[in-house]
Write a protein that holds these residues in place. Sequence first.
Motif, PDB file in Angstrom:
ATOM      1  N   ASP A  49       0.818  -1.214   0.000  1.00  0.00           N
ATOM      2  CA  ASP A  49       0.000   0.000   0.000  1.00  0.00           C
ATOM      3  C   ASP A  49       0.851   1.264   0.000  1.00  0.00           C
ATOM      4  O   ASP A  49       0.358   2.340  -0.371  1.00  0.00           O
ATOM      5  CB  ASP A  49      -0.918   0.016   1.223  1.00  0.00           C
ATOM      6  CG  ASP A  49      -2.023  -1.018   1.113  1.00  0.00           C
ATOM      7  OD1 ASP A  49      -2.267  -1.475  -0.017  1.00  0.00           O
ATOM      8  OD2 ASP A  49      -2.632  -1.366   2.148  1.00  0.00           O
ATOM      9  N   ASP A  91      -1.806 -11.494  -4.739  1.00  0.00           N
ATOM     10  CA  ASP A  91      -2.950 -10.609  -4.525  1.00  0.00           C
ATOM     11  C   ASP A  91      -3.698 -10.992  -3.253  1.00  0.00           C
ATOM     12  O   ASP A  91      -4.092 -10.129  -2.457  1.00  0.00           O
ATOM     13  CB  ASP A  91      -3.882 -10.681  -5.742  1.00  0.00           C
ATOM     14  CG  ASP A  91      -5.015  -9.685  -5.649  1.00  0.00           C
ATOM     15  OD1 ASP A  91      -4.746  -8.479  -5.539  1.00  0.00           O
ATOM     16  OD2 ASP A  91      -6.184 -10.113  -5.680  1.00  0.00           O
ATOM     17  N   LYS A 124      -4.044  -8.666   0.172  1.00  0.00           N
ATOM     18  CA  LYS A 124      -5.356  -8.332   0.717  1.00  0.00           C
ATOM     19  C   LYS A 124      -5.525  -8.879   2.131  1.00  0.00           C
ATOM     20  O   LYS A 124      -6.145  -8.232   2.994  1.00  0.00           O
ATOM     21  CB  LYS A 124      -6.451  -8.869  -0.198  1.00  0.00           C
ATOM     22  CG  LYS A 124      -6.533  -8.144  -1.530  1.00  0.00           C
ATOM     23  CD  LYS A 124      -7.642  -8.704  -2.402  1.00  0.00           C
ATOM     24  CE  LYS A 124      -7.731  -7.931  -3.723  1.00  0.00           C
ATOM     25  NZ  LYS A 124      -8.785  -8.466  -4.616  1.00  0.00           N
ATOM     26  N   LYS A 125      -4.982 -10.067   2.373  1.00  0.00           N
ATOM     27  CA  LYS A 125      -5.084 -10.651   3.710  1.00  0.00           C
ATOM     28  C   LYS A 125      -4.274  -9.847   4.718  1.00  0.00           C
ATOM     29  O   LYS A 125      -4.729  -9.612   5.851  1.00  0.00           O
ATOM     30  CB  LYS A 125      -4.604 -12.102   3.679  1.00  0.00           C
ATOM     31  CG  LYS A 125      -4.888 -12.860   4.969  1.00  0.00           C
ATOM     32  CD  LYS A 125      -6.378 -12.986   5.213  1.00  0.00           C
ATOM     33  CE  LYS A 125      -6.668 -13.758   6.481  1.00  0.00           C
ATOM     34  NZ  LYS A 125      -8.120 -13.837   6.756  1.00  0.00           N
ATOM     35  N   ASN A 131      -3.596  -6.666   4.491  1.00  0.00           N
ATOM     36  CA  ASN A 131      -4.348  -5.429   4.702  1.00  0.00           C
ATOM     37  C   ASN A 131      -5.546  -5.672   5.615  1.00  0.00           C
ATOM     38  O   ASN A 131      -5.882  -4.824   6.453  1.00  0.00           O
ATOM     39  CB  ASN A 131      -4.824  -4.863   3.365  1.00  0.00           C
ATOM     40  CG  ASN A 131      -3.663  -4.396   2.506  1.00  0.00           C
ATOM     41  OD1 ASN A 131      -2.592  -4.056   3.015  1.00  0.00           O
ATOM     42  ND2 ASN A 131      -3.857  -4.372   1.195  1.00  0.00           N
ATOM     43  N   GLN A 132      -6.195  -6.829   5.441  1.00  0.00           N
ATOM     44  CA  GLN A 132      -7.346  -7.147   6.285  1.00  0.00           C
ATOM     45  C   GLN A 132      -6.924  -7.295   7.747  1.00  0.00           C
ATOM     46  O   GLN A 132      -7.599  -6.803   8.655  1.00  0.00           O
ATOM     47  CB  GLN A 132      -8.009  -8.431   5.797  1.00  0.00           C
ATOM     48  CG  GLN A 132      -9.256  -8.817   6.574  1.00  0.00           C
ATOM     49  CD  GLN A 132      -9.843 -10.132   6.099  1.00  0.00           C
ATOM     50  OE1 GLN A 132      -9.162 -10.925   5.456  1.00  0.00           O
ATOM     51  NE2 GLN A 132     -11.093 -10.369   6.420  1.00  0.00           N
TER      52      GLN A 132
END
Length: 221
Positions: free
Chosen positions: A52, A110, A114-115, A117-118
Amino acid sequence: MLILLIAFIVDAGVLFYRVLPEYMDKDLKLFASIMLGIAVAFPLLLTSVNSDLLKHKYKIGFPEIFGFCSFFMTLLFFDVFSAEIKSFNWYLTSVFMCLLLGLIDYLYADLFVKKCNQIHNLAQWQLDYEKLIDENQSLTKELDKSDLVLQQSEEELLKTKESLKGTIESLEEANEKLTCPYCKQLQKSISAYRNHIGSCKDNPKNKLNGKVKSISITKES
């Protein structure tokens, strides 16, 4: 992710071994290839976790770049661009496997991003939730103190009302005692009240005294 990075180290290490000068010592060449493979692969883990922070252009991020690099590196690993002509089935199989590996690497990268970030967002939400709970408890304590102050104020107000009511009653009694029963004029003090009663025109005694005086004066005349 670590297993994927190990495979990436092997892939990159083989490619580095091929391009390193042939005059190098074989052991040194092998060691350098492994170190270069590690130097290329392990920063990918840090990059994936903090993707990010990277600038995204045309919606292309770390997973897309990683998937493309895996696909192209696997093509080089299988030596698809070699001058030696091979069968069409070999090319088809090699390209398909490279494409499949690149797609899997992209999907996994990907998913990994995302994991992460989660998990990071969940941890941040947990901190925000705990902060809100602390603020709520603090506000509840302040509200309890305000309720206590309000209750005390209501009790004091009730006492003040009772005291004011008693004062008004006393004042009414005092006014009643200082009010002339004949002309209904309020006097300022008891002595003034007594003086006024004695000289009040509406006092029947004064009226009677006035008539008697007027009769006696008429007879004498």
